[in-house]
Design a protein around this motif. Sequence first.
Motif, PDB file in Angstrom:
ATOM      1  N   LYS A 174      -9.888 -23.272  75.056  1.00  0.00           N
ATOM      2  CA  LYS A 174      -8.607 -22.921  75.694  1.00  0.00           C
ATOM      3  C   LYS A 174      -7.426 -23.337  74.822  1.00  0.00           C
ATOM      4  O   LYS A 174      -6.518 -22.538  74.564  1.00  0.00           O
ATOM      5  N   THR A 175      -7.433 -24.583  74.370  1.00  0.00           N
ATOM      6  CA  THR A 175      -6.330 -25.074  73.532  1.00  0.00           C
ATOM      7  C   THR A 175      -6.300 -24.351  72.193  1.00  0.00           C
ATOM      8  O   THR A 175      -5.225 -23.996  71.688  1.00  0.00           O
ATOM      9  N   ARG A 176      -7.464 -24.096  71.625  1.00  0.00           N
ATOM     10  CA  ARG A 176      -7.512 -23.392  70.341  1.00  0.00           C
ATOM     11  C   ARG A 176      -6.938 -21.984  70.472  1.00  0.00           C
ATOM     12  O   ARG A 176      -6.244 -21.496  69.571  1.00  0.00           O
ATOM     13  N   LEU A 177      -7.187 -21.317  71.590  1.00  0.00           N
ATOM     14  CA  LEU A 177      -6.625 -19.983  71.808  1.00  0.00           C
ATOM     15  C   LEU A 177      -5.099 -20.052  71.824  1.00  0.00           C
ATOM     16  O   LEU A 177      -4.428 -19.213  71.197  1.00  0.00           O
ATOM     17  N   VAL A 178      -4.538 -21.037  72.524  1.00  0.00           N
ATOM     18  CA  VAL A 178      -3.078 -21.159  72.589  1.00  0.00           C
ATOM     19  C   VAL A 178      -2.505 -21.425  71.198  1.00  0.00           C
ATOM     20  O   VAL A 178      -1.492 -20.821  70.806  1.00  0.00           O
ATOM     21  N   GLU A 179      -3.126 -22.328  70.447  1.00  0.00           N
ATOM     22  CA  GLU A 179      -2.648 -22.618  69.089  1.00  0.00           C
ATOM     23  C   GLU A 179      -2.730 -21.378  68.203  1.00  0.00           C
ATOM     24  O   GLU A 179      -1.810 -21.104  67.417  1.00  0.00           O
ATOM     25  N   HIS A 180      -3.815 -20.656  68.327  1.00  0.00           N
ATOM     26  CA  HIS A 180      -3.991 -19.434  67.536  1.00  0.00           C
ATOM     27  C   HIS A 180      -2.905 -18.411  67.876  1.00  0.00           C
ATOM     28  O   HIS A 180      -2.308 -17.801  66.969  1.00  0.00           O
ATOM     29  N   MET A 181      -2.635 -18.234  69.161  1.00  0.00           N
ATOM     30  CA  MET A 181      -1.661 -17.228  69.567  1.00  0.00           C
ATOM     31  C   MET A 181      -0.232 -17.632  69.216  1.00  0.00           C
ATOM     32  O   MET A 181       0.590 -16.781  68.858  1.00  0.00           O
ATOM     33  N   ALA A 182       0.094 -18.922  69.310  1.00  0.00           N
ATOM     34  CA  ALA A 182       1.434 -19.374  68.932  1.00  0.00           C
ATOM     35  C   ALA A 182       1.699 -19.070  67.462  1.00  0.00           C
ATOM     36  O   ALA A 182       2.795 -18.610  67.092  1.00  0.00           O
ATOM     37  N   ALA A 183       0.693 -19.323  66.632  1.00  0.00           N
ATOM     38  CA  ALA A 183       0.847 -19.032  65.208  1.00  0.00           C
ATOM     39  C   ALA A 183       0.893 -17.532  64.952  1.00  0.00           C
ATOM     40  O   ALA A 183       1.678 -17.043  64.141  1.00  0.00           O
ATOM     41  N   ARG A 184       0.059 -16.814  65.647  1.00  0.00           N
ATOM     42  CA  ARG A 184      -0.001 -15.356  65.470  1.00  0.00           C
ATOM     43  C   ARG A 184       1.293 -14.685  65.913  1.00  0.00           C
ATOM     44  O   ARG A 184       1.750 -13.713  65.289  1.00  0.00           O
ATOM     45  N   LEU A 185       1.894 -15.203  66.985  1.00  0.00           N
ATOM     46  CA  LEU A 185       3.152 -14.644  67.486  1.00  0.00           C
ATOM     47  C   LEU A 185       4.371 -15.234  66.779  1.00  0.00           C
ATOM     48  O   LEU A 185       5.497 -14.797  67.020  1.00  0.00           O
ATOM     49  N   ASP A 186       4.128 -16.264  65.955  1.00  0.00           N
ATOM     50  CA  ASP A 186       5.185 -16.923  65.179  1.00  0.00           C
ATOM     51  C   ASP A 186       6.255 -17.527  66.082  1.00  0.00           C
ATOM     52  O   ASP A 186       7.454 -17.287  65.910  1.00  0.00           O
ATOM     53  N   VAL A 187       5.812 -18.314  67.057  1.00  0.00           N
ATOM     54  CA  VAL A 187       6.737 -19.017  67.941  1.00  0.00           C
ATOM     55  C   VAL A 187       6.355 -20.494  67.976  1.00  0.00           C
ATOM     56  O   VAL A 187       5.192 -20.856  67.770  1.00  0.00           O
ATOM     57  N   PRO A 188       7.330 -21.379  68.239  1.00  0.00           N
ATOM     58  CA  PRO A 188       7.014 -22.812  68.338  1.00  0.00           C
ATOM     59  C   PRO A 188       6.090 -23.077  69.521  1.00  0.00           C
ATOM     60  O   PRO A 188       6.088 -22.334  70.508  1.00  0.00           O
TER      61      PRO A 188
ATOM     62  N   VAL B 252      17.988 -36.142  76.309  1.00  0.00           N
ATOM     63  CA  VAL B 252      16.928 -35.665  75.416  1.00  0.00           C
ATOM     64  C   VAL B 252      16.107 -34.621  76.168  1.00  0.00           C
ATOM     65  O   VAL B 252      15.563 -34.897  77.246  1.00  0.00           O
ATOM     66  N   ASP B 253      16.046 -33.419  75.621  1.00  0.00           N
ATOM     67  CA  ASP B 253      15.270 -32.352  76.255  1.00  0.00           C
ATOM     68  C   ASP B 253      13.793 -32.711  76.329  1.00  0.00           C
ATOM     69  O   ASP B 253      13.216 -33.266  75.370  1.00  0.00           O
ATOM     70  N   GLY B 254      13.155 -32.361  77.438  1.00  0.00           N
ATOM     71  CA  GLY B 254      11.711 -32.451  77.545  1.00  0.00           C
ATOM     72  C   GLY B 254      11.064 -31.250  76.882  1.00  0.00           C
ATOM     73  O   GLY B 254      11.745 -30.298  76.475  1.00  0.00           O
ATOM     74  N   PRO B 255       9.737 -31.238  76.769  1.00  0.00           N
ATOM     75  CA  PRO B 255       9.046 -30.142  76.065  1.00  0.00           C
ATOM     76  C   PRO B 255       9.269 -28.775  76.704  1.00  0.00           C
ATOM     77  O   PRO B 255       9.377 -27.773  75.995  1.00  0.00           O
ATOM     78  N   LEU B 256       9.357 -28.719  78.031  1.00  0.00           N
ATOM     79  CA  LEU B 256       9.601 -27.433  78.685  1.00  0.00           C
ATOM     80  C   LEU B 256      10.987 -26.911  78.339  1.00  0.00           C
ATOM     81  O   LEU B 256      11.166 -25.731  78.018  1.00  0.00           O
ATOM     82  N   THR B 257      11.976 -27.779  78.388  1.00  0.00           N
ATOM     83  CA  THR B 257      13.349 -27.383  78.063  1.00  0.00           C
ATOM     84  C   THR B 257      13.463 -26.964  76.595  1.00  0.00           C
ATOM     85  O   THR B 257      14.163 -25.997  76.264  1.00  0.00           O
ATOM     86  N   GLN B 258      12.759 -27.681  75.723  1.00  0.00           N
ATOM     87  CA  GLN B 258      12.752 -27.295  74.308  1.00  0.00           C
ATOM     88  C   GLN B 258      12.223 -25.874  74.139  1.00  0.00           C
ATOM     89  O   GLN B 258      12.805 -25.057  73.416  1.00  0.00           O
ATOM     90  N   ALA B 259      11.110 -25.595  74.800  1.00  0.00           N
ATOM     91  CA  ALA B 259      10.508 -24.266  74.676  1.00  0.00           C
ATOM     92  C   ALA B 259      11.437 -23.186  75.218  1.00  0.00           C
ATOM     93  O   ALA B 259      11.552 -22.102  74.641  1.00  0.00           O
ATOM     94  N   VAL B 260      12.109 -23.472  76.329  1.00  0.00           N
ATOM     95  CA  VAL B 260      13.037 -22.506  76.922  1.00  0.00           C
ATOM     96  C   VAL B 260      14.188 -22.211  75.971  1.00  0.00           C
ATOM     97  O   VAL B 260      14.591 -21.059  75.783  1.00  0.00           O
ATOM     98  N   ARG B 261      14.743 -23.247  75.367  1.00  0.00           N
ATOM     99  CA  ARG B 261      15.886 -23.057  74.462  1.00  0.00           C
ATOM    100  C   ARG B 261      15.471 -22.355  73.171  1.00  0.00           C
ATOM    101  O   ARG B 261      16.213 -21.510  72.645  1.00  0.00           O
ATOM    102  N   LEU B 262      14.283 -22.709  72.633  1.00  0.00           N
ATOM    103  CA  LEU B 262      13.867 -22.196  71.329  1.00  0.00           C
ATOM    104  C   LEU B 262      13.139 -20.864  71.405  1.00  0.00           C
ATOM    105  O   LEU B 262      12.972 -20.183  70.392  1.00  0.00           O
ATOM    106  N   GLY B 263      12.678 -20.502  72.598  1.00  0.00           N
ATOM    107  CA  GLY B 263      11.882 -19.290  72.711  1.00  0.00           C
ATOM    108  C   GLY B 263      10.464 -19.516  72.243  1.00  0.00           C
ATOM    109  O   GLY B 263       9.883 -18.678  71.542  1.00  0.00           O
ATOM    110  N   GLY B 264       9.896 -20.656  72.633  1.00  0.00           N
ATOM    111  CA  GLY B 264       8.534 -20.989  72.231  1.00  0.00           C
ATOM    112  C   GLY B 264       7.580 -20.977  73.408  1.00  0.00           C
ATOM    113  O   GLY B 264       7.930 -20.599  74.527  1.00  0.00           O
ATOM    114  N   ILE B 265       6.351 -21.407  73.140  1.00  0.00           N
ATOM    115  CA  ILE B 265       5.333 -21.524  74.177  1.00  0.00           C
ATOM    116  C   ILE B 265       5.273 -22.974  74.645  1.00  0.00           C
ATOM    117  O   ILE B 265       5.186 -23.892  73.822  1.00  0.00           O
ATOM    118  N   CYS B 266       5.339 -23.181  75.952  1.00  0.00           N
ATOM    119  CA  CYS B 266       5.099 -24.504  76.521  1.00  0.00           C
ATOM    120  C   CYS B 266       3.720 -24.463  77.168  1.00  0.00           C
ATOM    121  O   CYS B 266       3.477 -23.670  78.086  1.00  0.00           O
TER     122      CYS B 266
END
Length: 270
Positions: free
Chosen positions: A42-56, A85-99
Amino acid sequence: MTDAVKLEAPFYAATSDEIDVFAAAWRQQLAVMLKGPTGCGKTRLVEHMAARLDVPLMTVSCHEDMTASDLLGRFVLTGGDTEWVDGPLTQAVRLGGICYLDEVVEARQDAVVAVHSLTDHRRTMTLERLGGETIQAAPGFMLVVSYNPGYQSVLKDLKVSTRQRMVGLDLTYPPADTERLIVSRESGLDDRRLDDLIRLGQALRRGKDAGLREVASTRTLIAAARLMQEGLGFRRAATAAIAAPLTDDEALTAQLITVIDAYDSSSEHS
């Protein structure tokens, strides 16, 4: 606090259409719920897709003491001054990444509810501690949660109101040929011992009702293969990486070692 990271795409061998469904959900700005046993990827799939989609990617390992503030952020004292200090969810929302909320059912309900406004048409979050500031999720933002259905109970389950906000993907252990490819790529183990190890893993899963809470995962097979690469014999490596994590019961351990010996074609019980 969890930092945003960008990864090179790690190897991931799909067992179905999970990559296509994940990518489609990301394009349509939908949240994803991954369900599957421990160590199935499960975690490997998320890491793979984040890199594939080029998002944090911001990964959060959920636990029973985790609060909404752990996801959203908090004020901290820095050099005599108080700053937000932003939490990880807020960071993802601001940056357009995956949380990614790993084992989300372990989190408190108030923490899980904090994501609701981000998983519907609004795609917004409100930071009450910043005077009610509302943040619109940047393009590319995606919420992904995962959990092991085998550990579900009345006390540890996602509310229906949360589940219906997400696209569900059911993952499981890969078939033997795919698992062989995965373990080979991750360990470099030679063919003979690799075949023995894959057959052992398949056998242990067929006997999943033998008193074990979990069966041998792909992760444990990789660990055993890596120990063999360091010079440990088949029995010693499989006992340390597979049998020991699966049970503390002496009788069950002895049974597992008997099965391990049965799949050791080298007959070198070291």
